[in-house]
Motif scaffolding. Structure first.
Motif, PDB file in Angstrom:
ATOM      1  N   ASP A 220      -7.389  -6.448   2.529  1.00  0.00           N
ATOM      2  CA  ASP A 220      -8.347  -5.609   3.257  1.00  0.00           C
ATOM      3  C   ASP A 220      -7.813  -4.191   3.434  1.00  0.00           C
ATOM      4  OD1 ASP A 220      -9.968  -7.847   3.528  1.00  0.00           O
ATOM      5  OD2 ASP A 220      -9.190  -8.351   5.508  1.00  0.00           O
ATOM      6  N   PHE A 221      -6.521  -4.095   3.768  1.00  0.00           N
ATOM      7  CA  PHE A 221      -5.944  -2.759   3.955  1.00  0.00           C
ATOM      8  C   PHE A 221      -5.999  -1.954   2.667  1.00  0.00           C
ATOM      9  CE2 PHE A 221      -2.330  -0.030   3.038  1.00  0.00           C
ATOM     10  CZ  PHE A 221      -2.596   0.993   3.932  1.00  0.00           C
ATOM     11  N   TRP A 222      -5.562  -2.557   1.549  1.00  0.00           N
ATOM     12  CA  TRP A 222      -5.507  -1.803   0.300  1.00  0.00           C
ATOM     13  C   TRP A 222      -6.903  -1.454  -0.199  1.00  0.00           C
ATOM     14  CZ3 TRP A 222      -1.520   0.825  -0.681  1.00  0.00           C
ATOM     15  CH2 TRP A 222      -0.253   0.366  -0.333  1.00  0.00           C
ATOM     16  N   GLN A 223      -7.893  -2.245   0.147  1.00  0.00           N
ATOM     17  CA  GLN A 223      -9.271  -1.887  -0.180  1.00  0.00           C
ATOM     18  C   GLN A 223      -9.712  -0.675   0.632  1.00  0.00           C
ATOM     19  OE1 GLN A 223     -11.203  -5.672   0.531  1.00  0.00           O
ATOM     20  NE2 GLN A 223     -11.113  -6.256  -1.631  1.00  0.00           N
ATOM     21  N   ARG A 224      -9.316  -0.639   1.920  1.00  0.00           N
ATOM     22  CA  ARG A 224      -9.626   0.535   2.742  1.00  0.00           C
ATOM     23  C   ARG A 224      -8.886   1.764   2.222  1.00  0.00           C
ATOM     24  NH1 ARG A 224      -8.729  -3.204   6.976  1.00  0.00           N
ATOM     25  NH2 ARG A 224      -6.777  -2.173   7.607  1.00  0.00           N
ATOM     26  N   MET A 225      -7.641   1.556   1.825  1.00  0.00           N
ATOM     27  CA  MET A 225      -6.837   2.659   1.292  1.00  0.00           C
ATOM     28  C   MET A 225      -7.469   3.208   0.024  1.00  0.00           C
ATOM     29  SD  MET A 225      -4.054   4.238   2.206  1.00  0.00           S
ATOM     30  CE  MET A 225      -2.644   5.181   1.596  1.00  0.00           C
ATOM     31  N   SER A 226      -7.954   2.307  -0.813  1.00  0.00           N
ATOM     32  CA  SER A 226      -8.614   2.724  -2.051  1.00  0.00           C
ATOM     33  C   SER A 226      -9.871   3.532  -1.755  1.00  0.00           C
ATOM     34  CB  SER A 226      -8.970   1.494  -2.890  1.00  0.00           C
ATOM     35  OG  SER A 226      -9.671   1.856  -4.054  1.00  0.00           O
ATOM     36  N   ALA A 227     -10.650   3.069  -0.789  1.00  0.00           N
ATOM     37  CA  ALA A 227     -11.893   3.759  -0.419  1.00  0.00           C
ATOM     38  C   ALA A 227     -11.599   5.138   0.155  1.00  0.00           C
ATOM     39  CB  ALA A 227     -12.669   2.922   0.587  1.00  0.00           C
ATOM     40  N   SER A 228     -10.525   5.246   0.919  1.00  0.00           N
ATOM     41  CA  SER A 228     -10.187   6.529   1.547  1.00  0.00           C
ATOM     42  C   SER A 228      -9.718   7.557   0.530  1.00  0.00           C
ATOM     43  CB  SER A 228      -9.104   6.334   2.610  1.00  0.00           C
ATOM     44  OG  SER A 228      -7.873   6.010   2.005  1.00  0.00           O
ATOM     45  N   ALA A 229      -9.282   7.081  -0.629  1.00  0.00           N
ATOM     46  CA  ALA A 229      -8.761   7.976  -1.662  1.00  0.00           C
ATOM     47  C   ALA A 229      -9.796   8.288  -2.739  1.00  0.00           C
ATOM     48  CB  ALA A 229      -7.525   7.363  -2.302  1.00  0.00           C
ATOM     49  N   LYS A 230     -11.029   7.833  -2.556  1.00  0.00           N
ATOM     50  CA  LYS A 230     -12.062   8.034  -3.575  1.00  0.00           C
ATOM     51  C   LYS A 230     -12.276   9.504  -3.899  1.00  0.00           C
ATOM     52  CE  LYS A 230     -13.438   3.761  -4.426  1.00  0.00           C
ATOM     53  NZ  LYS A 230     -13.225   3.149  -5.753  1.00  0.00           N
ATOM     54  N   THR A 231     -12.155  10.345  -2.890  1.00  0.00           N
ATOM     55  CA  THR A 231     -12.416  11.772  -3.100  1.00  0.00           C
ATOM     56  C   THR A 231     -11.198  12.517  -3.630  1.00  0.00           C
ATOM     57  OG1 THR A 231     -11.835  12.238  -0.794  1.00  0.00           O
ATOM     58  CG2 THR A 231     -14.157  11.811  -1.282  1.00  0.00           C
ATOM     59  N   GLN A 232     -10.056  11.829  -3.699  1.00  0.00           N
ATOM     60  CA  GLN A 232      -8.842  12.473  -4.191  1.00  0.00           C
ATOM     61  C   GLN A 232      -8.692  12.241  -5.685  1.00  0.00           C
ATOM     62  OE1 GLN A 232      -5.418  11.240  -1.928  1.00  0.00           O
ATOM     63  NE2 GLN A 232      -6.519  11.320   0.016  1.00  0.00           N
ATOM     64  N   GLN A 233      -8.227  13.275  -6.385  1.00  0.00           N
ATOM     65  CA  GLN A 233      -8.007  13.140  -7.822  1.00  0.00           C
ATOM     66  C   GLN A 233      -6.704  12.382  -8.055  1.00  0.00           C
ATOM     67  OE1 GLN A 233      -7.967  16.811  -9.967  1.00  0.00           O
ATOM     68  NE2 GLN A 233      -7.828  15.850 -11.976  1.00  0.00           N
ATOM     69  N   LYS A 234      -6.786  11.248  -8.740  1.00  0.00           N
ATOM     70  CA  LYS A 234      -5.613  10.419  -8.966  1.00  0.00           C
ATOM     71  C   LYS A 234      -5.268  10.399 -10.463  1.00  0.00           C
ATOM     72  CE  LYS A 234      -5.515   6.539  -6.659  1.00  0.00           C
ATOM     73  NZ  LYS A 234      -5.898   5.207  -6.153  1.00  0.00           N
ATOM     74  N   PRO A 235      -3.979  10.400 -10.802  1.00  0.00           N
ATOM     75  CA  PRO A 235      -3.580  10.372 -12.206  1.00  0.00           C
ATOM     76  C   PRO A 235      -3.809   9.003 -12.823  1.00  0.00           C
ATOM     77  CG  PRO A 235      -1.665  10.159 -10.805  1.00  0.00           C
ATOM     78  CD  PRO A 235      -2.835  10.408  -9.891  1.00  0.00           C
ATOM     79  N   PRO A 236      -3.890   8.928 -14.164  1.00  0.00           N
ATOM     80  CA  PRO A 236      -3.993   7.624 -14.825  1.00  0.00           C
ATOM     81  C   PRO A 236      -2.798   6.767 -14.445  1.00  0.00           C
ATOM     82  CG  PRO A 236      -4.356   9.425 -16.381  1.00  0.00           C
ATOM     83  CD  PRO A 236      -3.856  10.041 -15.111  1.00  0.00           C
ATOM     84  N   GLU A 237      -2.958   5.449 -14.473  1.00  0.00           N
ATOM     85  CA  GLU A 237      -1.899   4.555 -14.032  1.00  0.00           C
ATOM     86  C   GLU A 237      -0.599   4.768 -14.804  1.00  0.00           C
ATOM     87  OE1 GLU A 237      -1.038  -0.201 -13.257  1.00  0.00           O
ATOM     88  OE2 GLU A 237      -2.983   0.466 -13.967  1.00  0.00           O
ATOM     89  N   PHE A 238      -0.688   5.037 -16.118  1.00  0.00           N
ATOM     90  CA  PHE A 238       0.539   5.155 -16.899  1.00  0.00           C
ATOM     91  C   PHE A 238       1.313   6.430 -16.576  1.00  0.00           C
ATOM     92  CE2 PHE A 238      -0.324   8.467 -20.045  1.00  0.00           C
ATOM     93  CZ  PHE A 238      -1.707   8.579 -19.989  1.00  0.00           C
ATOM     94  N   LEU A 239       0.712   7.361 -15.819  1.00  0.00           N
ATOM     95  CA  LEU A 239       1.402   8.574 -15.396  1.00  0.00           C
ATOM     96  C   LEU A 239       1.781   8.524 -13.927  1.00  0.00           C
ATOM     97  CD1 LEU A 239      -0.653  11.374 -17.199  1.00  0.00           C
ATOM     98  CD2 LEU A 239       1.609  10.511 -17.802  1.00  0.00           C
ATOM     99  N   SER A 240       1.654   7.390 -13.322  1.00  0.00           N
ATOM    100  CA  SER A 240       1.888   7.282 -11.886  1.00  0.00           C
ATOM    101  C   SER A 240       3.012   6.323 -11.566  1.00  0.00           C
ATOM    102  CB  SER A 240       0.604   6.800 -11.187  1.00  0.00           C
ATOM    103  OG  SER A 240       0.823   6.564  -9.813  1.00  0.00           O
ATOM    104  N   THR A 241       3.710   6.599 -10.444  1.00  0.00           N
ATOM    105  CA  THR A 241       4.753   5.676 -10.002  1.00  0.00           C
ATOM    106  C   THR A 241       4.130   4.502  -9.259  1.00  0.00           C
ATOM    107  OG1 THR A 241       5.023   6.923  -7.951  1.00  0.00           O
ATOM    108  CG2 THR A 241       6.498   7.457  -9.767  1.00  0.00           C
ATOM    109  N   HIS A 242       2.840   4.571  -8.971  1.00  0.00           N
ATOM    110  CA  HIS A 242       2.162   3.502  -8.255  1.00  0.00           C
ATOM    111  C   HIS A 242       1.160   2.805  -9.178  1.00  0.00           C
ATOM    112  CE1 HIS A 242       3.886   5.806  -5.035  1.00  0.00           C
ATOM    113  NE2 HIS A 242       3.472   4.943  -4.133  1.00  0.00           N
ATOM    114  N   PRO A 243       0.997   1.503  -9.039  1.00  0.00           N
ATOM    115  CA  PRO A 243      -0.027   0.808  -9.828  1.00  0.00           C
ATOM    116  C   PRO A 243      -1.411   1.236  -9.375  1.00  0.00           C
ATOM    117  CG  PRO A 243       0.918  -0.664  -8.190  1.00  0.00           C
ATOM    118  CD  PRO A 243       1.730   0.595  -8.149  1.00  0.00           C
ATOM    119  N   SER A 244      -2.405   1.052 -10.218  1.00  0.00           N
ATOM    120  CA  SER A 244      -3.775   1.354  -9.812  1.00  0.00           C
ATOM    121  C   SER A 244      -4.164   0.437  -8.664  1.00  0.00           C
ATOM    122  CB  SER A 244      -4.732   1.143 -10.989  1.00  0.00           C
ATOM    123  OG  SER A 244      -4.832  -0.245 -11.295  1.00  0.00           O
ATOM    124  N   ASP A 245      -5.203   0.827  -7.927  1.00  0.00           N
ATOM    125  CA  ASP A 245      -5.650   0.008  -6.803  1.00  0.00           C
ATOM    126  C   ASP A 245      -5.997  -1.402  -7.254  1.00  0.00           C
ATOM    127  OD1 ASP A 245      -5.395   2.227  -5.096  1.00  0.00           O
ATOM    128  OD2 ASP A 245      -7.407   2.924  -5.606  1.00  0.00           O
TER     129      ASP A 245
END
Length: 266
Positions: A220-245
Motif C-alpha cells: 500500500d505504501f509503495w503504491q501511494r509513493m508511486s502515485a505521488s511521483a506521477k508528476t515527477q519525471q523519472k528515468p528509465p529503470e536501466f538508468l536508475s539505482t532504484h527498480p521501477s515501481d
C-alpha cells in the motif's frame, strides 16, 4: 612479470574481501574496514545535522518518528542475535532525527544514523507506512551497502585497489563516502544499486514484521509513493539505482510469505 604479479595480487584481494549479507546470504565485495565506515558516517551525519533544520525532539511528529525507529531498532537487534550476527552491529550508535524538508525521502547511514524528512510523512500516513520506509533504509545499513558501493568503486580502478586501499587517507575516503551518499555511483555501478534496493526491500519487510508491523501494508505504501511521483519525471529503470515501481511491488509480493513467517510469530 610485474603486471602478472599485480593482477594476481588484485585477484587475491578481491577474492578474500567477500562477506555475506544477513538473511539473503549474497556474497558482497568488502574492501572498506567497518570501523572506518562508521567513523565516516558519524562525521557526515554530524555535518548534515548542522546544515539542516532538525525538528525538535518535543515535536509530536518527531516523537512519532522516534517511536517507529525504536521499534525497528529493537527488531533489528532481535534478528541479528537470532542469526548470529550480533557482533556486526555491536558498535552501532543508533540515532533517529526528523528533518524539515519537502523531499519524499529518508535514509540510514552505516552505524544506524537515521534521518526522516517531513515531506514523506503525508505519504507514509501511519506507523506501518513509516516502518516500511525506515525498515528499508535501515536494511541498507545492515547489509553494508554503503561499504559495498565504495568497494565497487575501488575495484573499478584495479590499480588503485592494489596500491592505495591500505594507504588511502581519511579525507579521500570521506570524499568518496559523501559522493556515494550524495550524488550516487557511476552508471556502470547502477545495476548493483538496483540489486541492493531489492535486497533492502526484503530485509526491511523482515524488520518491520518482527517489530509487529504487517508487511502486507508495504504494498500500500509503495503504491501511494508511486502515485505521488506521477508528476515527477523519472528515468528509465536501466538508468536508475532504484527498480521501477512495478518491479519493486512485484518483488515485495514475492518476499511477503517469508516476512509473514516472522509477523505471525508475534
Amino acid at each position: 612479470m610485474k603486471l602478472k604479479i599485480v593482477f594476481l595480487a588484485a585477484a587475491f584481494l578481491l577474492f578474500e574481501a567477500c562477506s555475506k549479507v544477513p538473511l539473503t546470504g549474497r556474497s558482497q565485495l568488502s574492501l572498506v574496514d567497518e570501523g572506518q565506515m562508521l567513523s565516516l558516517a558519524q562525521a557526515s551525519y554530524a555535518e548534515f545535522l548542522k546544515e539542516n533544520k532538525v525538528v525538535p525532539a518535543s515535536d509530536k511528529q518527531t516523537v512519532f518518528v522516534k517511536k517507529v525507529g525504536d521499534n525497528l531498532i529493537n527488531a533489528v537487534k532481535v534478528f541479528m542475535n537470532q542469526k548470529g550476527y550480533s557482533q556486526q552491529i555491536k558498535d552501532y550508535k543508533w540515532e533517529v532525527n526528523l528533518v524539515e524538508s519537502k523531499e519524499l525521502n529518508a535514509w540510514c547511514m552505516p552505524g544506524g544514523k537515521i534521518v526522516v524528512y517531513t515531506g514523506i510523512l503525508p505519504v507514509t500516513k501511519d506507523e506501518t507506512g513509516l516502518a516500511t520506509v525506515m525498515g528499508h533504509e535501515i536494511a541498507h545499513a545492515i547489509a553494508r551497502h554503503g561499504a559495498e558501493r565504495m568497494s565497487q568503486q575501488m575495484a573499478a580502478q584495479m590499480g588503485a585497489v592494489v596500491g592505495n586501499v591500505a594507504t588511502s587517507s581519511s579525507s579521500q575516503n570521506q570524499q568518496i563516502f559523501n559522493e556515494l551518499y550524495g550524488v550516487g555511483a557511476p552508471l556502470a555501478l547502477l545495476k548493483y544499486g538496483r540489486n541492493q534496493e531489492s535486497e533492502a526491500d526484503r530485509l526491511g519487510l523482515t524488520f518491520m514484521a518482527i517489530a509487529g508491523y504487517d508487511p502486507r501494508k508495504a504494498v500500500d505504501f509503495w503504491q501511494r509513493m508511486s502515485a505521488s511521483a506521477k508528476t515527477q519525471q523519472k528515468p528509465p529503470e536501466f538508468l536508475s539505482t532504484h527498480p521501477s515501481d512495478e518491479t519493486r511491488i512485484s518483488g515485495i509480493q514475492k518476499y511477503l510469505p517469508e516476512a509473514l513467517g516472522y509477523y505471525n510469530q508475534k
